[in-house]
Design an enzyme around this catalytic site. Structure first.
Site, mmCIF file in Angstrom:
data_model
loop_
_atom_site.group_PDB
_atom_site.id
_atom_site.type_symbol
_atom_site.label_atom_id
_atom_site.label_comp_id
_atom_site.label_asym_id
_atom_site.label_seq_id
_atom_site.Cartn_x
_atom_site.Cartn_y
_atom_site.Cartn_z
ATOM 1 N N LYS A 76 13.152 42.168 67.116
ATOM 2 C CA LYS A 76 13.161 40.990 66.246
ATOM 3 C C LYS A 76 13.835 39.838 66.986
ATOM 4 O O LYS A 76 14.839 40.043 67.675
ATOM 5 C CB LYS A 76 13.910 41.318 64.953
ATOM 6 C CG LYS A 76 13.872 40.207 63.906
ATOM 7 C CD LYS A 76 14.529 40.630 62.590
ATOM 8 C CE LYS A 76 14.455 39.531 61.535
ATOM 9 N NZ LYS A 76 15.096 39.920 60.265
ATOM 10 N N SER A 151 12.413 39.174 55.897
ATOM 11 C CA SER A 151 12.228 38.300 57.034
ATOM 12 C C SER A 151 11.722 39.012 58.287
ATOM 13 O O SER A 151 11.231 38.350 59.200
ATOM 14 C CB SER A 151 13.548 37.594 57.371
ATOM 15 O OG SER A 151 14.511 38.549 57.799
ATOM 16 N N SER A 175 15.296 42.665 54.097
ATOM 17 C CA SER A 175 14.373 42.247 55.160
ATOM 18 C C SER A 175 13.851 43.331 56.089
ATOM 19 O O SER A 175 12.975 43.047 56.909
ATOM 20 C CB SER A 175 15.008 41.153 56.005
ATOM 21 O OG SER A 175 14.864 39.926 55.348
#
Ligand code: GLN
Length: 484
Positions: A76, A151, A175
């Site tokens: 990420k 997210s 998330s």
């Protein structure tokens, strides 16, 4: 090749079916051909990946391979990666090349894993749909009209679209679990303090936690073996021994006590999602688990409490992006105030600004007691709900999200509706507990996620409970038509 799990790839590499370099090239080719459809990567680090893959192949030849040696992974874009752009999905950091690695990144490097690139995400991890990214929305590989969740939507999408065998995510209010649910993959948010936050760009420091996103619980266990552990560079990381998360995967779950919180099965839960979850619960009964109804009475307060605590902490954390030390700087500032105002005004997107304003207000003199302190008290009540529940049951099971993936654009004008998509995940962050989402069916083309919540540091049990379910179901093994 792309349908193999980490565990299977590791075996293939060991048996010499293919090299890590070949495997890495195959993934890079897929990314080249297919990522334009989903927009799941912000940066692809092809050269670095091939160099790391060759080094891993040499390590294997020298007889020094571990389970993750030569395995390609996506990270990420919230994790600082030395020499590589680390944008956090924001224009503010579009020009930021990190000078160091986050602990999670260096641990994967040490384990011999190969970084394919950095995944798209909601700006500064604020969002539930991946539509707040400066780099554009990510699309759900199961249905390109749908959001992937957020997210960590880029990470969920790369795993679902077979553009990496697994990825990392972070979870402040859902998330990891919410995008895992919406993209039909397996994700684990560990106990707060289990995985180091060093070098992970902070959103809400008392809630943020990194974890694995993969196709199976077994793969999550293999990743947790690398990610978990004390780090003296993170004062909130907990100095507690790390078990081998793979050893208990095959334990029987006969006699396991499962609690179903009645508040997770009430108004707001989509009927088709409820049906899929009931089918999953029936499966657990077949596996010998006992199911009892429990109550988490303060569930309804978790979204409101979170939307005071998280913005308050983010307003403080994001004050460092001022156009001076690093990050975006406006052109030709008139004076210092103009520099601050325009750099921040241009660098941050609308959702981030909204959160900074809410948080600054909640922390301001005269309002602190009424909002922030009150929210902290509610947080205690929520933790106590779970404490009482875990005196009665071993794990808590329910839906990960109230609905399956919604359409792109459907909720962008209505932040409160968007916030409610985390109604079942946020409470565990407020309490600091671990939680997972496991694929448990479909509504039409769109996946359903089953949530499993555990007591503090009970990740091994969560992984065991998820793995047992994955031995008798095959939701986790299915691939979206366009990415098979
Ligand atoms: N969707 C929640 C938010 O927007 C949670 C995000 C997260 O876990 N990073 O804040």
């Amino acid at each position: 090749m792309q349908n193999k799990t980490i565990a299977e790839l590791s075996q293939s590499l060991q048996q010499g079916e293919f090299s890590s370099e070949e495997l890495t090239r195959a993934y890079l080719d897929r990314i080249d051909k297919l990522d334009a459809q989903v927009n799941s990567y912000i940066t692809v680090t092809a050269d670095g990946a091939l160099a790391a893959a060759r080094a891993a192949d040499e390590q294997r030849q020298a007889g020094q391979a571990g389970p993750l040696t030569g395995i390609p992974l996506a990270q990420k874009d919230i994790f600082c990666t030395e020499g590589v752009k680390t944008s956090c999905g924001s224009k503010m950091l579009d020009n930021f090349i990190s000078p160091y690695d986050a602990t999670v990144i260096s641990k994967f490097k040490q384990a011999g894993a190969v970084m394919l690139g950095k995944t798209n995400m909601d700006e500064f991890a604020m969002g539930s749909s991946n539509e707040t990214s400066f780099y554009g929305a990510v699309k759900n590989p199961w249905d390109l009209d749908a959001v992937p969740g957020g997210s960590s939507g880029g990470s969920a999408a790369v795993v679902a679209a077979r553009l990496a065998p697994a990825a990392t995510g972070t979870d402040t209010g859902g998330s990891i679990r919410q995008p895992a649910a919406l993209c039909g993959i397996t994700g684990l948010k560990p106990t707060y303090g289990r995985v180091s936050r060093y070098g992970m760009i902070a959103f809400a420091s008392s809630l943020d936690q990194a974890g694995p996103m993969a196709r199976t619980a077994e793969d999550c266990a293999l990743m947790m073996n690398v990610m978990a552990g004390f780090d003296e560079k993170d004062s909130t990381s907990v100095d507690q021994a790390v078990p081998d998360y793979t050893t208990s995967l095959n334990d029987s779950i006969a006699g396991l006590k499962i609690g179903l919180p009645k508040e997770y099965f009430s108004e707001g839960l989509d009927n088709d999602v409820a049906t899929a979850i009931e089918v999953a619960i029936a499966e657990y009964k077949k596996l010998g688990a006992e199911v009892v109804e429990i109550s988490l009475p303060n569930t309804g307060l978790s979204v409101p409490a979170y939307y005071v605590v998280a913005p308050a902490e983010c307003s403080s954390n994001l004050s460092r992006f001022d156009g001076v030390r690093f990050g975006h700087r406006c052109e030709n500032p008139k004076d210092l105030t103009d520099l601050y105002k325009r750099s921040r005004g241009e660098g941050f997107g609308a959702e981030v600004k909204r959160r900074i304003m809410i948080g600054t207000y909640a922390l301001s003199a005269g309002y602190y007691d009424a909002y922030y302190l009150k929210a902290q008290k509610v947080r205690q009540l929520i933790s106590q709900d779970f404490k009482r529940a875990f005196e009665q049951v071993d794990v808590i099971i329910g839906p990960a999200t109230p609905t399956v993936a919604f359409n792109l654009g459907e909720k962008t004008d209505d932040p409160v509706t968007m916030y409610l998509s985390d109604a079942y995940t946020i409470a565990t962050n407020l309490a600091g507990l671990p939680g997972m989402s496991v694929p448990a069916g479909f509504v039409g083309k769109r996946p359903v996620g089953l949530q499993i919540i555990g007591n503090y540091f009970d990740e091994a049990r969560l992984l065991n409970v998820a793995h047992q379910y994955q031995q008798t179901t095959d939701w986790h093994a299915q691939a979206p038509e366009a990415f098979k």
